[in-house]
Design a protein around this motif. Structure first.
Motif: not given
Length: 243
Positions: A197-207
């Motif tokens: 998931y991308r929020l702004g300029d940050s990328w998060y692995p999600v489960q």
């Protein structure tokens, strides 16, 4: 006008509220043991939201004055009863919307885990909302021009309702075709699968089990990874001036 959004994970007889100081709240990593006996959304509830000491035969309280309530069943079953004595049994993937100041109760005979959204209703004169009871599989798939995900809306889109709840499904490798920016504030709970998931300029692995809050005008994007479907429950402000 900004309205506070509470995302509450409720296991009847015990109330746990997840409040994220940041934009992203991650569930602990859960290893799949391969058991066929797990319920549909077992990664959302196991182990942190379903401790072994929970008691059965629990009864809910009411939300604050003027607060509307939306309930989605993740595990187990509950019985919803209104002031007229009419009851509905809600099982996994079932949901209910309760207008503000409507007397009702939720009771479970065994443990049950719910997602509960509560917010102060931005009411309009002569535009009342009504109680809604339904299930995800009863809702039609809606057209998503230019996109590949499957979309269902669980609450009417008509003017009296000031928020909506979406169920969005992505098959492995599917993704949003555009980077989205909305004036709405969003909140989601990943029910199944995993992705990025991308929020702004940050990328998060999600489960499954992860919760995300998206402020207005924050760029956002999602791609499904892994070998199974991704499904998330999405909250969205609608039908009101965001200012």
């Amino acid at each position: 006008m900004n309205h506070a959004l509470a995302i509450i994970f409720t296991t009847l007889s015990l109330l746990k509220m997840a409040v994220a100081e940041e934009e992203f709240c991650s569930a602990p990593l859960i290893v799949d043991s391969g058991s066929n006996s797990k319920h549909l959304y077992w990664k959302v509830t196991n182990p942190t939201l379903s401790p072994s000491h929970l008691q059965e035969n629990s009864l809910s309280g009411l939300p604050p004055y003027d607060a509307e309530r939306f309930i989605f069943v993740v595990q187990g079953a509950v019985t919803l009863t209104n002031v007229s004595g009419i009851s509905h049994k809600l099982t996994v993937d079932s949901y209910a919307y309760l207008p503000p100041n409507v007397e009702h109760s939720l009771k479970c005979d065994g443990s049950a885990t719910l997602v509960v959204f509560e917010r102060r209703h931005a009411s309009l004169e002569n535009q009342p909302t009504e109680q809604i009871v339904g299930s995800t599989d009863q809702q039609p798939l809606l057209e998503t021009p230019g996109e590949v995900f499957q979309l269902r809306k669980l609450i009417p889109t008509s003017i009296p309702y000031d928020f909506n709840i979406h169920i969005m499904d992505f098959q492995p490798g599917e993704y949003l075709n555009v980077k989205e920016v909305h004036y709405n504030q969003h909140g989601l709970l990943l029910l199944e699968g995993q992705g990025i998931y991308r929020l702004g300029d940050s990328w998060y692995p999600v489960q499954a089990g992860d919760a995300i809050w998206m402020a207005p005008f924050v760029p956002q994007w999602y791609a499904a990874l892994g070998k199974s479907r991704s499904r998330y429950l999405l909250y969205k402000d609608v039908n009101r001036n965001p200012l």
